[in-house]
Design a protein around this motif. Structure first.
Motif, PDB file in Angstrom:
ATOM      1  N   HIS A   7       0.850  -1.206   0.000  1.00  0.00           N
ATOM      2  CA  HIS A   7       0.000   0.000   0.000  1.00  0.00           C
ATOM      3  C   HIS A   7       0.880   1.247   0.000  1.00  0.00           C
ATOM      4  O   HIS A   7       1.387   1.654   1.036  1.00  0.00           O
ATOM      5  N   HIS A   9       1.198   5.262  -1.652  1.00  0.00           N
ATOM      6  CA  HIS A   9       0.616   6.375  -2.425  1.00  0.00           C
ATOM      7  C   HIS A   9       1.732   7.076  -3.183  1.00  0.00           C
ATOM      8  O   HIS A   9       2.059   8.235  -2.902  1.00  0.00           O
ATOM      9  N   GLU A 103      -8.404   2.469  -1.964  1.00  0.00           N
ATOM     10  CA  GLU A 103      -8.871   2.015  -0.700  1.00  0.00           C
ATOM     11  C   GLU A 103     -10.254   2.569  -0.413  1.00  0.00           C
ATOM     12  O   GLU A 103     -10.586   3.709  -0.759  1.00  0.00           O
ATOM     13  N   HIS A 171      -6.059  -3.121   5.172  1.00  0.00           N
ATOM     14  CA  HIS A 171      -4.882  -2.265   5.032  1.00  0.00           C
ATOM     15  C   HIS A 171      -4.596  -1.556   6.363  1.00  0.00           C
ATOM     16  O   HIS A 171      -5.532  -1.209   7.078  1.00  0.00           O
ATOM     17  N   ASP A 219       2.206   2.710   3.455  1.00  0.00           N
ATOM     18  CA  ASP A 219       1.137   3.711   3.316  1.00  0.00           C
ATOM     19  C   ASP A 219       1.740   5.113   3.147  1.00  0.00           C
ATOM     20  O   ASP A 219       1.141   6.099   3.569  1.00  0.00           O
TER      21      ASP A 219
HETATM   22 ZN   LIG Z   1      -3.732   4.721   1.996  1.00  0.00          ZN
END
Ligand SMILES: [Zn+2]
Length: 258
Positions: A7, A9, A103, A171, A219
């Motif tokens: 995960h 970004h 997500e 997540h 994340d």
């Molecule tokens: Zn996220």
């Protein structure tokens, strides 16, 4: 151990294309998660440029609508722009058959969290879409895991030995032993972030997760440089090389804590 960040970004990091190159050189693979329309576009553009260089090998995407914008999406319902957003999401998923959904989820810090509210409607619709298209679903939950599990059951998520089915992915997992047990019959995967190790109930639940159902993640987003102490002034001041090194460190720390 191979590095796979389940995960990330990447499009929210400074100079994402250069970061993609640096990560590729370090053997760091990832799932690029895009959780609102501008990010869908940014991830696609990045993918096109990076794959021309072979920097996206072994990586994948997820496209979805985050609970932070669920109320906003729902309130646009009257003027049709919400439906435009849903049809764009569906066509993106069709264009990329390996992409996950998400997500998506619930977050008590944002509008529309109440039972039966906008967040629930937006989550349910994405869960149905994931189930219908046979895609794994990246789930964000800050608050009520029980409600998420209930919706997944209602939509039809389940697991049968030897049959490939769409799986829920919790997540940045922050649930307890009860949620690990409830997730198993749904075929759930659990993605572990350094935050997952902070809460006692979550730490204690991690031992119940079979190795094959574990993922690891950073994340990382626009706050990453600051959280790593890479930049005191502006995130743009840290270099792609520094960011890639810090991501490798962060992911290794999480994996090595098992
Ligand atoms: Zn996220």
């Amino acid at each position: 151990m191979a590095l796979f960040d389940s995960h990330l970004h990447i499009a929210r990091l400074p100079k994402p294309l250069e970061v993609a190159r640096e990560l590729h050189e370090r053997g760091y693979r990832y799932r690029a998660v895009a959780c609102e329309p501008w990010e869908w576009k940014a991830v696609q553009e990045l993918w096109e440029k990076a794959s021309a260089e072979g920097w996206q090998e072994g990586c994948g995407f997820a496209f979805g609508i985050h609970p932070m914008i669920a109320a906003d999406i729902a309130s646009k319902h009257q003027d049709d722009s919400s439906e435009d957003c849903w049809s764009e999401l569906r066509s993106l998923l069709k264009k990329f058959p390996d992409a996950q959904v998400g997500e998506a989820g619930l977050d008590k810090r944002y509008a529309g969290y109440e039972p039966g509210g906008a967040q629930e409607a937006v989550f349910r619709r994405q869960a149905k879409m994931a189930f219908e298209l046979g895609r794994d679903l990246q789930i964000h939950c800050v608050g009520d895991y029980g409600r998420i599990v209930q919706i997944l059951k209602e939509v039809g998520f389940s697991c049968t030995a030897g049959v490939k089915r769409p799986r829920p992915i919790f997540h940045r997992f922050g649930g307890d032993a009860g949620i690990v047990k409830a997730g198993k019959p749904l075929g759930a995967l659990f993605s572990i972030h350094s935050d997952s190790l902070r809460k006692k109930a979550t730490r204690e639940a991690l031992g119940l997760i079979p190795q094959a159902s574990l993922l690891f993640e950073t994340d990382a987003d626009e706050t990453f440089c600051e959280s790593c102490g890479l930049s005191t002034a502006t995130p743009q001041a840290c270099t792609p090389r520094q960011i890639a090194d810090a991501l490798v460190d962060r992911l290794n720390q999480v994996q090595n804590s098992f």
